[in-house]
Design an enzyme around this catalytic site. Sequence first.
Site, PDB file in Angstrom:
ATOM      1  N   LYS A   1      22.845  19.541  -1.596  1.00 47.11           N
ATOM      2  CA  LYS A   1      23.214  20.758  -0.874  1.00 47.11           C
ATOM      3  C   LYS A   1      24.425  20.520   0.022  1.00 47.11           C
ATOM      4  O   LYS A   1      25.380  21.312   0.021  1.00 47.11           O
ATOM      5  CB  LYS A   1      22.033  21.260  -0.042  1.00 47.11           C
ATOM      6  CG  LYS A   1      22.298  22.582   0.666  1.00 47.11           C
ATOM      7  CD  LYS A   1      21.133  22.999   1.532  1.00 47.11           C
ATOM      8  CE  LYS A   1      21.036  22.184   2.784  1.00 47.11           C
ATOM      9  NZ  LYS A   1      20.012  22.672   3.736  1.00 47.11           N
TER      10      LYS A   1
ATOM     11  N   ASP B   1      20.178  26.720   0.091  1.00 51.08           N
ATOM     12  CA  ASP B   1      19.326  26.443   1.239  1.00 51.08           C
ATOM     13  C   ASP B   1      18.125  27.392   1.185  1.00 51.08           C
ATOM     14  O   ASP B   1      17.908  28.080   0.184  1.00 51.08           O
ATOM     15  CB  ASP B   1      20.108  26.597   2.544  1.00 51.08           C
ATOM     16  CG  ASP B   1      20.500  28.043   2.833  1.00 51.08           C
ATOM     17  OD1 ASP B   1      20.296  28.913   1.969  1.00 51.08           O
ATOM     18  OD2 ASP B   1      21.008  28.303   3.946  1.00 51.08           O
TER      19      ASP B   1
END
Length: 233
Positions: free
Chosen positions: A128, A146
Amino acid sequence: MPPKKIKRLPAADVEAIFAAFEHANPEPKGELDYTNPFTLLVAVVLSAQATDAGVNKATPRLFALAPTPEKMVELGVAGIEDCIRTIGLYRNKAKNVFALSQVLIDKYESKVPDSREALEELPGVGRKTANVVLNIAFKQPTIAVDTHLFRVGNRTGLAPGKTPLEVEKALLKVVPDKYMLHAHHWLILHGRYVCKARKPECWRCIIREWCRFEPKTPAPNKPLPKASSPSRP
């Protein structure tokens, strides 16, 4: 009963959703403060399990003292800790920031690499984080999933998936190329401010007509429809 599985949206609806996002916000921006690719990388590492607002309160002093990997190493773990004490898990994050700064000096001439593989080898950097840096610093069409984006992908039917990686891969397949660079920001901002976890604000959602989520949340204090009176014999 388990929640009803939401079907994936057709391509025409996906196009309409991103056209609506683009019309409302043509140039979306991330909310972390930074001054260069290095400070962006550090800010994203610090944002794990923390809010962007909380990170932004802690980083001005840190980045004033250490805007480069060399300065960050000079500051040392204790100095980094002193700047970021208000951020959750600050001790471990300080160690990671110090370590990744040293790696950048030793392996990359103090420059942030522009490949996911190289970024993910840095201490404290996962997929991420790498995707955020690649998207913002290097304008690569990546999507960082997320909790907000994971929720929006599943709720709307844009990209249903059981894991963040499944949602990411699904979005990479369905988002039209012309929207890919900004898709990450549009979806995260939408999840953060409109499609909220506990109670989505459907009444002000610009993509509600294509969204699969039901029942849509009514506006607060909206009067309920009057019950019809029973007919008299």
